[in-house]
Design an enzyme around this catalytic site. Structure first.
Site, PDB file in Angstrom:
ATOM      1  N   THR A   1       0.749  -1.055  -0.161  1.00  0.00           N
ATOM      2  CA  THR A   1      -0.182  -0.027   0.087  1.00  0.00           C
ATOM      3  C   THR A   1       0.971   1.282   0.063  1.00  0.00           C
ATOM      4  OG1 THR A   1      -1.759  -1.120   1.049  1.00  0.00           O
ATOM      5  CG2 THR A   1      -1.835   1.281   1.285  1.00  0.00           C
TER       6      THR A   1
ATOM      7  N   TYR B   1       3.162 -12.113   4.316  1.00  0.00           N
ATOM      8  CA  TYR B   1       2.233 -11.433   3.675  1.00  0.00           C
ATOM      9  C   TYR B   1       2.000 -12.059   2.416  1.00  0.00           C
ATOM     10  CZ  TYR B   1       0.044  -7.505   1.249  1.00  0.00           C
ATOM     11  OH  TYR B   1      -0.987  -6.599   0.531  1.00  0.00           O
TER      12      TYR B   1
ATOM     13  N   LYS C   1      -0.312 -11.907   7.320  1.00  0.00           N
ATOM     14  CA  LYS C   1      -1.446 -10.926   6.620  1.00  0.00           C
ATOM     15  C   LYS C   1      -2.021 -11.627   5.250  1.00  0.00           C
ATOM     16  CE  LYS C   1      -2.158  -6.418   4.465  1.00  0.00           C
ATOM     17  NZ  LYS C   1      -1.466  -5.246   4.090  1.00  0.00           N
TER      18      LYS C   1
END
Length: 176
Positions: A48, A136, A164
């Protein structure tokens, strides 16, 4: 059972830019806004946060400044993953040395590693540092989905503390 790295909410923060430069004044404002609203942790330099477009020196400066701006009021988790194991190790060690509270490690994108390759990649990174690591899984970005069997093996590594999970497989997420 291990103590959690944090409890509550962790924001994956954008990297604010002004032109072609990182806008550190806005970064400080964003961090303060998150903390004022009860956030317990912030991810800096995750996907992000435009990590694929940042140089290593920009990433480390972002991590360092985020730690200063947060001033211990929340945890700073640094995105240090890479498709190169050695690059991820170097960046993870550097993030640890500047004070990151934990690491977010994206799967090695583009490479489409085997199960054993994923285990070797993540193990090598986690064993190079002593701070907590979060795996992740974002198959829409990496072209690879981490199988549950890989999570099972990696859960035996003491500083791999979380996942995640960004797949859209609800059954898998429930199993994890």
């Amino acid at each position: 059972m291990r103590e959690p790295l944090f409890s509550g909410v962790c924001t994956a923060l954008i990297t604010p830019f002004e032109g072609d430069r990182i806008n550190y004044r806005m970064l400080e404002q964003l961090i303060n806004r998150q903390i004022e609203n009860g956030i317990q942790a912030i991810v800096i330099c995750g996907t992000t946060g435009e990590s694929a477009t940042l140089s290593d020196s920009e990433k480390l400066e972002l991590i360092e400044k985020s730690l200063v701006y947060a001033s211990g009021r929340c945890l700073i988790i640094a995105g240090t993953g890479s498709n190169s194991t050695q690059h991820a190790i170097r960046l993870s060690i550097a993030a640890q040395s500047v004070g990151a509270d934990g690491l977010l490690l994206v799967s090695p994108y583009y490479n489409k590693a085997s199960k054993n390759g994923l285990i070797s990649h993540y193990r090598a990174i986690a064993e190079s540092v002593h701070i907590p690591c979060i795996l992740y899984n974002v198959p829409s970005r990496t072209g690879l989905d981490i199988p549950i069997e890989v999570y099972r093996v990696l859960s035996g590594i003491s500083n791999i503390v979380g996942v995640k999970e960004a797949s859209n497989d609800i059954v898998k997420i429930a199993r994890i």
